[in-house]
Write a protein that holds these residues in place. Structure first.
Motif, PDB file in Angstrom:
ATOM      1  N   ARG A 161       0.819  -1.222   0.000  1.00 34.88           N
ATOM      2  CA  ARG A 161       0.000   0.000   0.000  1.00 34.88           C
ATOM      3  C   ARG A 161       0.847   1.265   0.000  1.00 34.88           C
ATOM      4  O   ARG A 161       0.442   2.296  -0.526  1.00 34.88           O
ATOM      5  CB  ARG A 161      -0.943  -0.003   1.217  1.00 34.88           C
ATOM      6  CG  ARG A 161      -2.105  -0.984   1.102  1.00 34.88           C
ATOM      7  CD  ARG A 161      -3.044  -0.857   2.284  1.00 34.88           C
ATOM      8  NE  ARG A 161      -2.384  -1.249   3.536  1.00 34.88           N
ATOM      9  CZ  ARG A 161      -2.331  -2.499   3.993  1.00 34.88           C
ATOM     10  NH1 ARG A 161      -2.893  -3.479   3.287  1.00 34.88           N
ATOM     11  NH2 ARG A 161      -1.731  -2.787   5.137  1.00 34.88           N
ATOM     12  N   SER A 162       2.015   1.215   0.630  1.00 31.87           N
ATOM     13  CA  SER A 162       2.885   2.393   0.671  1.00 31.87           C
ATOM     14  C   SER A 162       3.695   2.568  -0.608  1.00 31.87           C
ATOM     15  O   SER A 162       4.451   3.530  -0.731  1.00 31.87           O
ATOM     16  CB  SER A 162       3.827   2.313   1.877  1.00 31.87           C
ATOM     17  OG  SER A 162       3.101   2.281   3.086  1.00 31.87           O
ATOM     18  N   PHE A 163       3.568   1.612  -1.518  1.00 31.39           N
ATOM     19  CA  PHE A 163       4.275   1.695  -2.802  1.00 31.39           C
ATOM     20  C   PHE A 163       3.229   1.546  -3.909  1.00 31.39           C
ATOM     21  O   PHE A 163       3.035   0.453  -4.454  1.00 31.39           O
ATOM     22  CB  PHE A 163       5.329   0.594  -2.919  1.00 31.39           C
ATOM     23  CG  PHE A 163       6.489   0.763  -1.973  1.00 31.39           C
ATOM     24  CD1 PHE A 163       7.645   1.404  -2.387  1.00 31.39           C
ATOM     25  CD2 PHE A 163       6.402   0.299  -0.668  1.00 31.39           C
ATOM     26  CE1 PHE A 163       8.709   1.551  -1.514  1.00 31.39           C
ATOM     27  CE2 PHE A 163       7.453   0.449   0.206  1.00 31.39           C
ATOM     28  CZ  PHE A 163       8.620   1.084  -0.207  1.00 31.39           C
ATOM     29  N   PRO A 164       2.510   2.621  -4.240  1.00 33.75           N
ATOM     30  CA  PRO A 164       1.415   2.532  -5.211  1.00 33.75           C
ATOM     31  C   PRO A 164       1.856   2.022  -6.574  1.00 33.75           C
ATOM     32  O   PRO A 164       1.069   1.387  -7.279  1.00 33.75           O
ATOM     33  CB  PRO A 164       0.898   3.974  -5.292  1.00 33.75           C
ATOM     34  CG  PRO A 164       1.995   4.831  -4.736  1.00 33.75           C
ATOM     35  CD  PRO A 164       2.695   3.991  -3.734  1.00 33.75           C
ATOM     36  N   GLU A 165       3.116   2.275  -6.939  1.00 33.01           N
ATOM     37  CA  GLU A 165       3.569   1.771  -8.242  1.00 33.01           C
ATOM     38  C   GLU A 165       3.507   0.242  -8.283  1.00 33.01           C
ATOM     39  O   GLU A 165       3.062  -0.357  -9.262  1.00 33.01           O
ATOM     40  CB  GLU A 165       5.003   2.234  -8.539  1.00 33.01           C
ATOM     41  CG  GLU A 165       5.183   3.743  -8.588  1.00 33.01           C
ATOM     42  CD  GLU A 165       5.679   4.269  -7.249  1.00 33.01           C
ATOM     43  OE1 GLU A 165       5.359   3.638  -6.220  1.00 33.01           O
ATOM     44  OE2 GLU A 165       6.385   5.292  -7.252  1.00 33.01           O
ATOM     45  N   VAL A 166       3.982  -0.376  -7.192  1.00 35.73           N
ATOM     46  CA  VAL A 166       3.988  -1.846  -7.145  1.00 35.73           C
ATOM     47  C   VAL A 166       2.565  -2.372  -7.072  1.00 35.73           C
ATOM     48  O   VAL A 166       2.193  -3.327  -7.787  1.00 35.73           O
ATOM     49  CB  VAL A 166       4.800  -2.342  -5.927  1.00 35.73           C
ATOM     50  CG1 VAL A 166       4.742  -3.866  -5.840  1.00 35.73           C
ATOM     51  CG2 VAL A 166       6.241  -1.865  -6.035  1.00 35.73           C
ATOM     52  N   GLN A 167       1.770  -1.790  -6.210  1.00 35.89           N
ATOM     53  CA  GLN A 167       0.382  -2.246  -6.058  1.00 35.89           C
ATOM     54  C   GLN A 167      -0.375  -2.122  -7.382  1.00 35.89           C
ATOM     55  O   GLN A 167      -1.120  -3.023  -7.773  1.00 35.89           O
ATOM     56  CB  GLN A 167      -0.316  -1.430  -4.973  1.00 35.89           C
ATOM     57  CG  GLN A 167      -1.629  -2.050  -4.495  1.00 35.89           C
ATOM     58  CD  GLN A 167      -2.139  -1.377  -3.233  1.00 35.89           C
ATOM     59  OE1 GLN A 167      -2.273  -0.155  -3.184  1.00 35.89           O
ATOM     60  NE2 GLN A 167      -2.432  -2.177  -2.224  1.00 35.89           N
ATOM     61  N   THR A 168      -0.152  -1.018  -8.067  1.00 35.57           N
ATOM     62  CA  THR A 168      -0.819  -0.821  -9.360  1.00 35.57           C
ATOM     63  C   THR A 168      -0.349  -1.846 -10.384  1.00 35.57           C
ATOM     64  O   THR A 168      -1.158  -2.401 -11.144  1.00 35.57           O
ATOM     65  CB  THR A 168      -0.543   0.599  -9.885  1.00 35.57           C
ATOM     66  OG1 THR A 168      -1.082   1.557  -8.963  1.00 35.57           O
ATOM     67  CG2 THR A 168      -1.176   0.807 -11.260  1.00 35.57           C
ATOM     68  N   ALA A 169       0.953  -2.108 -10.427  1.00 34.44           N
ATOM     69  CA  ALA A 169       1.495  -3.057 -11.414  1.00 34.44           C
ATOM     70  C   ALA A 169       0.956  -4.464 -11.183  1.00 34.44           C
ATOM     71  O   ALA A 169       0.570  -5.161 -12.131  1.00 34.44           O
ATOM     72  CB  ALA A 169       3.020  -3.059 -11.342  1.00 34.44           C
ATOM     73  N   LEU A 170       0.921  -4.889  -9.914  1.00 36.12           N
ATOM     74  CA  LEU A 170       0.426  -6.239  -9.614  1.00 36.12           C
ATOM     75  C   LEU A 170      -1.060  -6.356  -9.905  1.00 36.12           C
ATOM     76  O   LEU A 170      -1.530  -7.354 -10.473  1.00 36.12           O
ATOM     77  CB  LEU A 170       0.707  -6.579  -8.153  1.00 36.12           C
ATOM     78  CG  LEU A 170       2.174  -6.683  -7.754  1.00 36.12           C
ATOM     79  CD1 LEU A 170       2.306  -6.928  -6.255  1.00 36.12           C
ATOM     80  CD2 LEU A 170       2.882  -7.780  -8.527  1.00 36.12           C
ATOM     81  N   THR A 171      -1.827  -5.333  -9.543  1.00 32.85           N
ATOM     82  CA  THR A 171      -3.269  -5.353  -9.796  1.00 32.85           C
ATOM     83  C   THR A 171      -3.554  -5.301 -11.286  1.00 32.85           C
ATOM     84  O   THR A 171      -4.466  -5.982 -11.788  1.00 32.85           O
ATOM     85  CB  THR A 171      -3.954  -4.179  -9.084  1.00 32.85           C
ATOM     86  OG1 THR A 171      -3.708  -4.269  -7.680  1.00 32.85           O
ATOM     87  CG2 THR A 171      -5.453  -4.181  -9.329  1.00 32.85           C
ATOM     88  N   ASP A 172      -2.775  -4.512 -12.008  1.00 34.82           N
ATOM     89  CA  ASP A 172      -2.956  -4.410 -13.456  1.00 34.82           C
ATOM     90  C   ASP A 172      -2.726  -5.759 -14.131  1.00 34.82           C
ATOM     91  O   ASP A 172      -3.480  -6.159 -15.028  1.00 34.82           O
ATOM     92  CB  ASP A 172      -1.987  -3.375 -14.022  1.00 34.82           C
ATOM     93  CG  ASP A 172      -2.233  -3.118 -15.501  1.00 34.82           C
ATOM     94  OD1 ASP A 172      -3.162  -2.358 -15.825  1.00 34.82           O
ATOM     95  OD2 ASP A 172      -1.494  -3.708 -16.330  1.00 34.82           O
ATOM     96  N   LEU A 173      -1.693  -6.473 -13.691  1.00 29.04           N
ATOM     97  CA  LEU A 173      -1.408  -7.787 -14.266  1.00 29.04           C
ATOM     98  C   LEU A 173      -2.519  -8.777 -13.935  1.00 29.04           C
ATOM     99  O   LEU A 173      -2.942  -9.569 -14.788  1.00 29.04           O
ATOM    100  CB  LEU A 173      -0.065  -8.300 -13.756  1.00 29.04           C
ATOM    101  CG  LEU A 173       0.411  -9.651 -14.320  1.00 29.04           C
ATOM    102  CD1 LEU A 173       0.392  -9.634 -15.837  1.00 29.04           C
ATOM    103  CD2 LEU A 173       1.805  -9.981 -13.801  1.00 29.04           C
ATOM    104  N   ALA A 174      -3.019  -8.727 -12.701  1.00 26.99           N
ATOM    105  CA  ALA A 174      -4.124  -9.612 -12.311  1.00 26.99           C
ATOM    106  C   ALA A 174      -5.366  -9.313 -13.149  1.00 26.99           C
ATOM    107  O   ALA A 174      -6.056 -10.237 -13.620  1.00 26.99           O
ATOM    108  CB  ALA A 174      -4.432  -9.450 -10.829  1.00 26.99           C
ATOM    109  N   ASN A 175      -5.664  -8.035 -13.348  1.00 23.85           N
ATOM    110  CA  ASN A 175      -6.821  -7.661 -14.161  1.00 23.85           C
ATOM    111  C   ASN A 175      -6.648  -8.096 -15.606  1.00 23.85           C
ATOM    112  O   ASN A 175      -7.602  -8.527 -16.267  1.00 23.85           O
ATOM    113  CB  ASN A 175      -7.034  -6.140 -14.107  1.00 23.85           C
ATOM    114  CG  ASN A 175      -7.594  -5.679 -12.768  1.00 23.85           C
ATOM    115  OD1 ASN A 175      -7.960  -6.486 -11.911  1.00 23.85           O
ATOM    116  ND2 ASN A 175      -7.665  -4.364 -12.577  1.00 23.85           N
ATOM    117  N   SER A 176      -5.420  -7.997 -16.112  1.00 24.74           N
ATOM    118  CA  SER A 176      -5.146  -8.427 -17.476  1.00 24.74           C
ATOM    119  C   SER A 176      -5.419  -9.920 -17.647  1.00 24.74           C
ATOM    120  O   SER A 176      -6.044 -10.342 -18.628  1.00 24.74           O
ATOM    121  CB  SER A 176      -3.688  -8.123 -17.835  1.00 24.74           C
ATOM    122  OG  SER A 176      -3.354  -8.650 -19.104  1.00 24.74           O
TER     123      SER A 176
END
Length: 314
Positions: A231-246
């Motif tokens: 949560r404190s690293f939005p870049e990582v959280q966004t990248a992992l969530t983006d891959l899961a959504n993909s």
């Protein structure tokens, strides 16, 4: 995708299958030019030293299919390939119900031939295994034939693999149109990723189409779980969530593509009537993706050393 399961038969077993007297197969082989070719067994040096004889073997399914198409033997051949089925008029069949089985979800249909069980799976040898299981109980519960899905489109609809309870080890290809004719109504079909007991059990003739969500696969679940601690690293959280959504969107696209292809074939002049029994919901899809490629690159770079594991500190 399914693969036909068959067993090799020796001479006496072919004669038993075709209800021939001992030695009668030799005469049949001389007369029937189209009989499936046999193959002599290979013996190693030890077998030859022991004086063993090499027997001839035939592909059991090939013989079973051949028998179905010849008047003299059609009553001993593959049930759904009997040419008499094309000329007969059948009374409308009846849906018996959903069946949870050892080989996956199934639907049973009462027909003039007896009960036909359709297994909604492409698992290898599922039809043979189910037919074998039924053959060991009294009257096979009325089931004469078990059909499973091959995984692609056949001549008249979804390709089928069939196994008769009278000869459960001899699978053969059957036509969706033949089963449709016996049943007397459109047969339901489910996309592979929605081919689950909790979805199929909701169906009955006249029921509305089931709207069913995809269950996440392990990789998608792992990515979403891994995103939580960052949560404190939005870049990582966004990248992992983006891959899961993909990954999830790709699977939804696969469902929609299969539904479109099989649905269109089921309404074409060449296909038998087909009922798409379940759809994936459209609301909220596709899942959102991130267009900021720089952000995704930074997120992937930061997460890589941890291999998606929980960080030691924020």
């Amino acid at each position: 995708m399914g693969v036909l399961h068959s067993v090799d038969l020796r001479k006496h077993e072919v004669e038993a299958l075709l209800h021939l007297a001992q030695g009668e197969l030799d005469h049949l082989l001389e007369e029937a030019d189209d009989f499936p070719p046999g193959e002599r067994e290979h013996l190693d040096a030890f077998q030859r030293a022991r004086g063993e004889k090499a027997h001839w073997r035939w592909d059991g399914s090939a013989v079973y299919v051949w028998a179905a198409t010849h008047h003299r033997f059609c009553d001993h051949g593959a049930v759904l390939l009997n040419p008499a089925l094309k000329a007969r008029t059948f009374a409308p069949g009846k849906w018996i119900g959903f069946q949870p089985t050892s080989q996956g979800p199934a639907t049973d249909w009462e027909t003039d031939l007896g009960v036909i069980r359709i297994l909604h799976t492409t698992r290898r040898a599922a039809a043979a295994a189910m037919a074998e299981e039924l053959s060991e109980v009294a009257d096979a519960q009325g089931v004469v034939t078990v059909c499973s899905l091959f995984g692609d489109i056949g001549a008249t609809g979804p390709a089928l693999i069939a196994a008769d309870t009278a000869q459960p080890q001899l699978e053969y290809e059957a036509q969706w149109g033949t089963v449709t004719k016996l049943v007397g109504q459109r047969l339901p079909w489910w996309p592979g990723l929605l081919r689950r007991a909790d979805v199929i059990s909701q169906w009955s003739p006249g029921a509305p189409v089931t709207i069913a969500e995809l269950l996440p696969e392990e990789e998608e679940t792992s990515l979403r779980e891994a995103a939580g601690p960052w949560r404190s690293f939005p870049e990582v959280q966004t990248a992992l969530t983006d891959l899961a959504n993909s990954l999830h969107n790709q699977r939804v696209d696969s469902v929609n593509s299969d539904t479109r292809i099989f649905g269109e074939y089921g309404t074409s002049p060449d296909g038998a009537p087909l009922l798409i029994a379940a759809h994936h919901p459209t609301e909220g899809y596709p899942l959102p993706r991130t267009d900021d490629r720089d952000l995704l690159t930074r997120g992937c770079r930061l997460s890589r050393p941890a291999s998606f594991s929980k960080p030691m500190s924020p």
